[in-house]
Motif scaffolding. Structure first.
Motif, PDB file in Angstrom:
ATOM      1  N   LEU A 131      94.878 -94.418  26.322  1.00  0.00           N
ATOM      2  CA  LEU A 131      94.114 -93.633  25.348  1.00  0.00           C
ATOM      3  C   LEU A 131      92.715 -93.312  25.874  1.00  0.00           C
ATOM      4  O   LEU A 131      92.238 -92.172  25.766  1.00  0.00           O
ATOM      5  N   LYS A 132      92.068 -94.295  26.464  1.00  0.00           N
ATOM      6  CA  LYS A 132      90.689 -94.111  26.931  1.00  0.00           C
ATOM      7  C   LYS A 132      90.633 -93.119  28.085  1.00  0.00           C
ATOM      8  O   LYS A 132      89.768 -92.230  28.120  1.00  0.00           O
ATOM      9  N   ARG A 177      89.114 -81.549  17.456  1.00  0.00           N
ATOM     10  CA  ARG A 177      90.191 -82.204  16.731  1.00  0.00           C
ATOM     11  C   ARG A 177      90.834 -83.308  17.581  1.00  0.00           C
ATOM     12  O   ARG A 177      91.139 -84.400  17.082  1.00  0.00           O
ATOM     13  N   ARG A 178      91.005 -83.047  18.851  1.00  0.00           N
ATOM     14  CA  ARG A 178      91.659 -84.034  19.716  1.00  0.00           C
ATOM     15  C   ARG A 178      90.731 -85.205  20.036  1.00  0.00           C
ATOM     16  O   ARG A 178      91.190 -86.343  20.129  1.00  0.00           O
ATOM     17  N   VAL A 179      89.455 -84.922  20.222  1.00  0.00           N
ATOM     18  CA  VAL A 179      88.498 -86.019  20.429  1.00  0.00           C
ATOM     19  C   VAL A 179      88.493 -86.948  19.223  1.00  0.00           C
ATOM     20  O   VAL A 179      88.490 -88.181  19.360  1.00  0.00           O
ATOM     21  N   GLU A 213      89.790 -92.188  16.982  1.00  0.00           N
ATOM     22  CA  GLU A 213      90.361 -92.959  15.879  1.00  0.00           C
ATOM     23  C   GLU A 213      91.406 -93.945  16.394  1.00  0.00           C
ATOM     24  O   GLU A 213      91.437 -95.114  15.973  1.00  0.00           O
ATOM     25  N   GLU A 214      92.240 -93.516  17.330  1.00  0.00           N
ATOM     26  CA  GLU A 214      93.243 -94.418  17.900  1.00  0.00           C
ATOM     27  C   GLU A 214      92.591 -95.525  18.712  1.00  0.00           C
ATOM     28  O   GLU A 214      93.025 -96.684  18.669  1.00  0.00           O
ATOM     29  N   THR A 234      90.717-101.187  19.308  1.00  0.00           N
ATOM     30  CA  THR A 234      89.568-102.077  19.509  1.00  0.00           C
ATOM     31  C   THR A 234      89.512-103.145  18.428  1.00  0.00           C
ATOM     32  O   THR A 234      89.155-104.306  18.703  1.00  0.00           O
ATOM     33  N   GLU A 235      89.852-102.805  17.215  1.00  0.00           N
ATOM     34  CA  GLU A 235      89.859-103.780  16.124  1.00  0.00           C
ATOM     35  C   GLU A 235      90.921-104.855  16.335  1.00  0.00           C
ATOM     36  O   GLU A 235      90.768-105.976  15.833  1.00  0.00           O
ATOM     37  N   GLN A 236      91.985-104.547  17.074  1.00  0.00           N
ATOM     38  CA  GLN A 236      93.038-105.520  17.346  1.00  0.00           C
ATOM     39  C   GLN A 236      92.834-106.250  18.672  1.00  0.00           C
ATOM     40  O   GLN A 236      93.734-106.912  19.173  1.00  0.00           O
TER      41      GLN A 236
END
Length: 534
Positions: free
Chosen positions: A219-220, A190-192, A197-198, A203-205
């Motif tokens: 986050l990474k 669940r945490r992975v 997702e975050e 990355t999209e931004q």
């Protein structure tokens, strides 16, 4: 999120294993603590890696902590989900009850409140204190446990197990291990998923003005650190590799920033020490100074590789990193202290050699042994070249020792060789002569085709007489006929050289030999050997 960097570093330094929370409803922990902690580390835990494949973790380190412990009660706000990696991965609820009415009116409602949080992975351990000879107490315990199972377990998942204090069932401990691992696996998955997702959103931004590398880093690395605590080291290493690639692209595309390397002690490489400098000290405009941060990333990668028994890969990556980073330092050479690059490379090579040698185990790397020692040689060679360049830059170039190896290295360097070479120190002549004698004595004991050859004497006058005697014994008119013209220049050079030095004392002879050009030394030794064979 960049404001959370200090908190993140504090949390990371205080966590080294997965946490299993213990909700002690009936004050049972002192009675069962020893038995529970003996199960750690968990053996052969089946966890899901980043690609959702099952991985067998031989020894999964974890720690039981009561929910009343200050380490859990002093948590930061739950809104900071970026720190989710340090929350408990399983919750063990310890309960006992000897009366069915008490279970219905008191225990059951309390358990409902405890387990209503769907974010936690929990299961209930019912502890029975009934003595095996007390039939009534045993029956009551079985009846309460049955109600407990009916109220809190389901067809999809069994959430209850029973521990008899008076006569523990061996199957209980296997059941306990299974439920703990299942809870850890579910929490980890669940945490992975949350972190990925975050990270995908950030990355999209990536090419937007609001994008911050510091947020991406937290986050990474949180994901990488969670993998490391779960002993999924390959996945953690992959996260750091991706983080490094992202940072290099960010550095090359962003505006000019402070490089770093100007603080005291920065000339000593920190390739293997991720805690050398707090990251909060190297942040500038939501990004990290390249000098400190790239070394930090390499140190994190090396730590994981050493845990994976891959010292050869550390040496390989380290050599490439030193070469690459040395070129980067050359770009900032005008801003860095004098000789900074040379000192940094030397300290990096020596630290890498020492650390990889310590972690290199023959049993784990028998097939890579040659490659490992080749890389060690490359590191020593690079370190040596930088030592020589450092000596030249600070004014000791004319005092460097002259040897065939030095001359070969100097000829490949981008700076000229010293014009004048010094004489060999007077106190070194005896050592040189003794070394030559030892070499000849050891070689004289080697017999080829069962033929024992007498070594040539070291004195110049005897060398010349011995060479002339052997040529005359062959009844050949001259050296040209002896060697069919192939060795004429070399032999003439040998004769002229011997004629010049034949009157010298043996020590002076050796000193003169050491200061001849390299080609002369090699030619003399090679052709004197051929003369000896004849």
């Amino acid at each position: 999120m960049a404001n959370y960097l200090a908190q993140f570093q504090t949390i990371k330094s205080s966590c080294d294993r997965l946490i299993i929370a213990v909700e002690d409803v009936s004050d049972l922990w002192p009675s069962v603590k020893e038995g529970f902690e003996e199960r750690l580390p968990l053996k052969k835990a089946l966890l899901s890696n980043k690609t959702r494949n099952i991985v067998n973790v031989e020894n999964l380190h974890a720690e039981f902590i009561l929910t009343t412990d200050s380490r859990l009660r002093s948590r930061f706000s739950q809104e900071l989900s970026v720190f989710w990696f340090r929350e408990p991965y399983a919750t063990v609820v310890l309960v006992t009850c000897e009366d069915l009415d008490e279970f219905k009116t008191i225990l059951k409602p309390r358990l409902k409140l405890i387990v209503q949080n769907d974010e936690r992975e929990w299961f209930i351990v019912f502890v029975s204190r009934a003595h095996p000879n007390n039939d009534q107490a045993t029956k009551m315990a079985k009846k309460i446990y049955a109600r407990l199972q009916a109220d809190f377990s389901s067809k999809k998942r069994e959430r209850c197990c029973k521990l008899d204090l008076q006569g523990p069932d061996p199957n209980f401990w296997e059941d306990l291990d299974s439920k703990i691992v299942e809870s850890i696996r579910n929490s980890l998955d669940r945490r992975v998923q949350f972190y990925e997702e975050e990270i995908r959103k950030l990355t999209e931004q990536r090419f937007m003005p609001v994008w911050s590398f510091c947020n991406f880093f937290i986050l990474k690395e949180s994901l990488a650190f969670m993998f490391e605590m779960a002993h999924l080291l390959e996945d953690a290493l992959c996260e750091y590799d991706e983080l490094e690639l992202c940072y290099l692209e960010t550095v090359h595309t962003s505006k000019q920033r402070d490089f770093g390397g100007l603080e005291r002690g920065d000339d000593q490489a920190a390739l293997l020490n991720p805690g050398f400098k707090p990251l909060t000290q190297v942040v500038q405009d939501d990004s990290f100074r390249e000098f400190e941060f790239r070394q930090y990333l390499f140190a994190c990668q090396s730590k994981l590789l050493f845990k994976l028994f891959r010292a050869v890969e550390v040496a390989s990556r380290g050599y490439s990193f030193i070469i690459s980073f040395s070129k980067t330092l050359a770009l900032y050479e005008n801003l860095l202290p004098f000789c900074f690059r040379e000192v940094w490379v030397i300290s990096a090579c020596l630290a890498l050699i020492k650390s990889t040698s310590y972690h290199f185990v023959d049993s784990h790397a028998s097939a890579d042994g040659k490659e490992f020692f080749r890389l060690q040689g490359d590191l020593y060679s690079l370190c040596r070249v930088k030592f020589m360049r450092l000596a030249y830059l600070i004014g000791y170039g004319v005092e460097m020792e002259r040897s065939p190896v030095n001359s070969a290295s100097l000829s490949m360097l981008p700076w000229p060789k010293p014009a004048v070479w010094p004489l060999v120190p007077p106190d070194a002549s005896a050592d040189i002569l003794e070394k030559e004698k030892m070499i000849h004595q050891s070689s004289s004991r080697v017999k080829h085709f069962n033929i024992e050859r007498k070594p040539l004497p070291l004195e110049p006058s005897l060398l010349l007489r011995e060479a002339n005697r052997r040529r005359a014994s062959l009844s050949v008119g001259n050296a040209v006929e002896l060697f069919d013209g192939r060795w004429v220049p070399a032999l003439l050079m040998v004769q002229d050289w011997m004629g010049i030095y034949s009157s010298l004392h043996p020590v002076k002879f050796m000193q003169a030999l050491c200061h001849e050009p390299i080609l002369v030394q090699q030619t003399l030794r090679a052709h004197l050997y051929h003369l000896t064979v004849l």
